[in-house]
Design a protein around this motif. Structure first.
Motif, PDB file in Angstrom:
ATOM      1  N   GLY A 136      24.630 -11.342  46.424  1.00 48.37           N
ATOM      2  CA  GLY A 136      24.209 -11.315  45.090  1.00 48.37           C
ATOM      3  C   GLY A 136      22.089 -10.913  44.474  1.00 48.37           C
ATOM      4  O   GLY A 136      22.231 -10.875  44.164  1.00 48.37           O
ATOM      5  N   ILE A 137      21.845 -10.788  45.760  1.00 49.33           N
ATOM      6  CA  ILE A 137      20.604 -10.489  46.096  1.00 49.33           C
ATOM      7  C   ILE A 137      20.415  -9.283  45.163  1.00 49.33           C
ATOM      8  O   ILE A 137      21.051  -7.557  45.694  1.00 49.33           O
ATOM      9  N   THR A 138      19.811  -8.707  44.040  1.00 46.47           N
ATOM     10  CA  THR A 138      19.631  -7.387  43.367  1.00 46.47           C
ATOM     11  C   THR A 138      17.921  -7.212  43.324  1.00 46.47           C
ATOM     12  O   THR A 138      18.267  -5.859  42.529  1.00 46.47           O
ATOM     13  N   SER A 139      16.619  -7.761  43.583  1.00 44.61           N
ATOM     14  CA  SER A 139      16.100  -7.770  43.013  1.00 44.61           C
ATOM     15  C   SER A 139      14.773  -8.501  44.129  1.00 44.61           C
ATOM     16  O   SER A 139      14.982  -9.190  44.633  1.00 44.61           O
ATOM     17  N   ALA A 140      13.119  -8.008  44.470  1.00 46.36           N
ATOM     18  CA  ALA A 140      12.350  -8.536  44.697  1.00 46.36           C
ATOM     19  C   ALA A 140      12.713 -10.225  44.466  1.00 46.36           C
ATOM     20  O   ALA A 140      12.342 -11.541  45.697  1.00 46.36           O
ATOM     21  N   ARG A 141      12.852 -10.763  42.815  1.00 46.40           N
ATOM     22  CA  ARG A 141      12.458 -12.362  43.267  1.00 46.40           C
ATOM     23  C   ARG A 141      13.447 -13.295  43.686  1.00 46.40           C
ATOM     24  O   ARG A 141      13.710 -14.367  43.643  1.00 46.40           O
ATOM     25  N   ASP A 142      14.879 -12.259  44.366  1.00 49.09           N
ATOM     26  CA  ASP A 142      16.056 -13.130  45.040  1.00 49.09           C
ATOM     27  C   ASP A 142      15.459 -13.046  45.946  1.00 49.09           C
ATOM     28  O   ASP A 142      16.506 -14.109  47.056  1.00 49.09           O
ATOM     29  N   LEU A 143      14.504 -12.460  46.781  1.00 51.16           N
ATOM     30  CA  LEU A 143      14.279 -12.762  48.090  1.00 51.16           C
ATOM     31  C   LEU A 143      13.152 -14.207  48.314  1.00 51.16           C
ATOM     32  O   LEU A 143      13.048 -14.316  49.487  1.00 51.16           O
ATOM     33  N   ILE A 144      12.717 -14.385  47.056  1.00 50.28           N
ATOM     34  CA  ILE A 144      12.066 -15.548  47.410  1.00 50.28           C
ATOM     35  C   ILE A 144      13.171 -17.339  48.130  1.00 50.28           C
ATOM     36  O   ILE A 144      14.128 -17.428  47.602  1.00 50.28           O
ATOM     37  N   ARG A 193      25.640  -9.959  58.450  1.00 48.75           N
ATOM     38  CA  ARG A 193      27.354  -9.978  58.852  1.00 48.75           C
ATOM     39  C   ARG A 193      27.516 -11.464  58.464  1.00 48.75           C
ATOM     40  O   ARG A 193      28.261 -12.437  57.570  1.00 48.75           O
ATOM     41  N   LYS A 194      26.464 -12.244  58.824  1.00 55.55           N
ATOM     42  CA  LYS A 194      27.019 -13.621  59.781  1.00 55.55           C
ATOM     43  C   LYS A 194      26.437 -14.981  58.869  1.00 55.55           C
ATOM     44  O   LYS A 194      26.409 -15.648  58.554  1.00 55.55           O
ATOM     45  N   GLY A 195      25.233 -15.044  57.847  1.00 54.39           N
ATOM     46  CA  GLY A 195      24.553 -15.283  57.128  1.00 54.39           C
ATOM     47  C   GLY A 195      23.527 -15.770  57.855  1.00 54.39           C
ATOM     48  O   GLY A 195      22.719 -16.824  56.872  1.00 54.39           O
ATOM     49  N   GLN A 196      22.929 -15.301  58.913  1.00 52.24           N
ATOM     50  CA  GLN A 196      21.878 -16.157  59.615  1.00 52.24           C
ATOM     51  C   GLN A 196      20.941 -15.612  58.693  1.00 52.24           C
ATOM     52  O   GLN A 196      19.730 -16.159  58.575  1.00 52.24           O
ATOM     53  N   ILE A 197      20.292 -14.999  58.288  1.00 51.65           N
ATOM     54  CA  ILE A 197      19.263 -13.949  57.147  1.00 51.65           C
ATOM     55  C   ILE A 197      20.048 -13.439  56.339  1.00 51.65           C
ATOM     56  O   ILE A 197      21.187 -12.572  56.140  1.00 51.65           O
ATOM     57  N   ASP A 198      19.047 -12.672  55.320  1.00 51.74           N
ATOM     58  CA  ASP A 198      19.500 -12.182  54.410  1.00 51.74           C
ATOM     59  C   ASP A 198      19.439 -10.420  53.905  1.00 51.74           C
ATOM     60  O   ASP A 198      19.680 -10.597  53.119  1.00 51.74           O
ATOM     61  N   VAL A 199      18.552 -10.717  54.758  1.00 56.78           N
ATOM     62  CA  VAL A 199      17.997  -8.753  54.466  1.00 56.78           C
ATOM     63  C   VAL A 199      17.508  -8.770  56.074  1.00 56.78           C
ATOM     64  O   VAL A 199      16.910  -9.262  56.778  1.00 56.78           O
ATOM     65  N   ALA A 200      18.020  -6.807  56.690  1.00 58.51           N
ATOM     66  CA  ALA A 200      18.286  -7.044  57.829  1.00 58.51           C
ATOM     67  C   ALA A 200      17.139  -5.913  58.160  1.00 58.51           C
ATOM     68  O   ALA A 200      17.551  -4.723  57.092  1.00 58.51           O
ATOM     69  N   ALA A 201      16.116  -5.307  58.346  1.00 57.40           N
ATOM     70  CA  ALA A 201      15.852  -4.524  58.821  1.00 57.40           C
ATOM     71  C   ALA A 201      16.405  -3.883  59.724  1.00 57.40           C
ATOM     72  O   ALA A 201      16.367  -3.642  60.610  1.00 57.40           O
ATOM     73  N   LEU A 202      16.843  -2.272  59.043  1.00 65.65           N
ATOM     74  CA  LEU A 202      17.913  -1.526  59.922  1.00 65.65           C
ATOM     75  C   LEU A 202      17.313  -0.315  60.347  1.00 65.65           C
ATOM     76  O   LEU A 202      17.025   0.933  59.146  1.00 65.65           O
ATOM     77  N   HIS A 217      24.207  -2.756  51.891  1.00 61.76           N
ATOM     78  CA  HIS A 217      23.746  -1.280  51.137  1.00 61.76           C
ATOM     79  C   HIS A 217      22.505  -2.065  51.003  1.00 61.76           C
ATOM     80  O   HIS A 217      21.991  -3.456  50.947  1.00 61.76           O
ATOM     81  N   SER A 218      21.222  -0.933  51.422  1.00 60.57           N
ATOM     82  CA  SER A 218      19.399  -0.877  51.646  1.00 60.57           C
ATOM     83  C   SER A 218      19.269  -1.230  49.471  1.00 60.57           C
ATOM     84  O   SER A 218      19.597  -1.081  48.567  1.00 60.57           O
ATOM     85  N   LEU A 219      17.829  -2.238  49.860  1.00 64.51           N
ATOM     86  CA  LEU A 219      17.470  -3.067  49.242  1.00 64.51           C
ATOM     87  C   LEU A 219      16.196  -2.211  48.475  1.00 64.51           C
ATOM     88  O   LEU A 219      15.815  -2.321  47.477  1.00 64.51           O
ATOM     89  N   TYR A 220      16.068  -1.715  49.402  1.00 65.68           N
ATOM     90  CA  TYR A 220      14.886  -0.857  49.724  1.00 65.68           C
ATOM     91  C   TYR A 220      14.475  -0.208  50.529  1.00 65.68           C
ATOM     92  O   TYR A 220      14.902  -0.994  52.117  1.00 65.68           O
TER      93      TYR A 220
END
Length: 360
Positions: A136-144, A193-202, A217-220
């Motif tokens: 459900g994360i689609t924007s920068a504001r969703d990362l707050i 994938r386990k939901g321990q973090i919301d964004v992964a730098a890969l 998928h990449s957000l940025y």
């Protein structure tokens, strides 16, 4: 690379860079004995490598591009800040780090200067910041209030994320609510994938294998922010630059030419060369990851450093009140004086000697 954004954590994360600089000044005497020379008079240049990978300078040595230095492996490094700390404390002669961290280190008093770009983002090699397709994360504001998994605090991943959030319109107060979690790259995808973090730098193999498994998928990406860009540099201590100028010049010209070789040589030939080097050096390494190699990632011919590659991070630190305006000037942090590509000509990539030819 980045840090949480509570002033306390943010400063603590980037304070690590200052700690390195302080260590560089206070622990210099604690380094191992100074560089030695070989029987034929070549400078022995100590370095830290990366397991299962071949650096441009290791390639240069294998291609015969060095005539005045011999490389000596002192072990593997785990991060840019650790690598540059080892260089600053005289455990090795040079190290590689993210340019934003180099700026922080020099601002904190580390006696080092950049001489050659060491990594970057091109059309094939970049770092993506991935979310789950069902997040459900689609924007920068969703990362707050969310968690971003990075490999270290105060370096590339944090700087890129914070810059992206800023460019997307978040206030500093909102950015400080994004939390950064340090994870080893091998564990970051699983944590996502386990939901321990919301964004992964890969990046590199971790990015490609994660994409192949689907569901992400990449957000940025770092390439989204600046396009093809050099992000890191090799740095030497100032005293070594002064006392071993010929050794540094040989390192720079050889590594620059090896970088150009990587930029112009067919993929399969590069991979075969890497496999040969890894097997010859006898460190009991797995060459299985080489099949995921796409490119070296440095987009600029011969890894010439551009002023903007430091200025963007100086501006970033000034904007965030982490560096006084005017304390550092980008052009004073690096030099291209030994890079044969800086003036548009360079030796051929086929051997250690030869007449300069016009770069194309």
């Amino acid at each position: 690379m980045p840090s949480p954004f509570r002033p306390s954590r943010s400063l603590r994360a980037l304070a690590a860079a200052f700690a390195v600089a302080t260590a560089a000044l206070s622990l210099t005497a604690c380094g191992t004995s100074g560089p030695t020379t070989t029987a034929d008079g070549k400078d022995v240049v100590r370095y830290q490598g990366t397991t299962g990978q071949v650096t441009a300078y290791e390639l240069a040595a294998d291609l015969g591009y060095f005539t005045k230095i011999n490389l000596h492996w002192e072990g593997d490094t785990t991060s840019g800040p650790a690598n540059i700390q080892a260089a600053a404390t005289k455990q090795i002669e040079f190290g590689s780090a993210f340019n934003g961290a180099v700026v922080k280190l020099i601002a904190g008093g580390a006696p080092v200067k950049a001489v050659l770009s060491s990594y970057g983002a091109d059309d094939k090699n970049y770092t993506g910041y991935f979310v789950r397709d069902d997040s459900g994360i689609t924007s920068a504001r969703d990362l707050i209030g969310k968690k971003v998994g990075v490999n270290t605090l105060g370096a590339h991943h944090e700087f890129i994320t914070r810059e992206w959030l800023h460019q997307q319109g978040l206030s500093e107060a909102e950015i400080k609510q994004v939390q950064f979690v340090v994870l080893p790259p091998v564990s970051t995808e699983d944590a996502l994938r386990k939901g321990q973090i919301d964004v992964a730098a890969l990046g590199s193999v971790f990015r490609d294998t994660a994409i192949a498994r689907g569901g992400l998928h990449s957000l940025y990406t770092d390439k989204d922010l600046f396009g093809q860009f050099d992000y890191g540099t090799y740095v030497f201590r100032n005293d070594y630059l002064k006392d071993h100028a010929d050794a540094v010049k040989d390192f720079v010209q050889g590594t620059a030419r090896a970088t150009r070789w990587l930029q112009t040589t067919p993929h399969d030939e590069v991979v075969a060369k890497f496999e040969s080097i890894i097997n010859k050096r006898g460190r009991n390494e797995n060459t299985g990851l080489l099949k995921y190699y796409t490119s070296y990632g440095v987009p600029v011919p011969g890894a010439v450093i551009a002023e903007r590659e430091f200025q963007v991070w100086i501006d970033w630190l000034v904007r965030n009140n982490e560096l006084p305006q005017g304390k550092l000037t980008a052009k004073d942090l690096y030099t291209n004086q030994d890079n044969p590509y800086d003036n548009g000509t360079y030796p051929p990539t086929s051997g250690p000697t030869g007449e300069a030819v016009v770069a194309k």
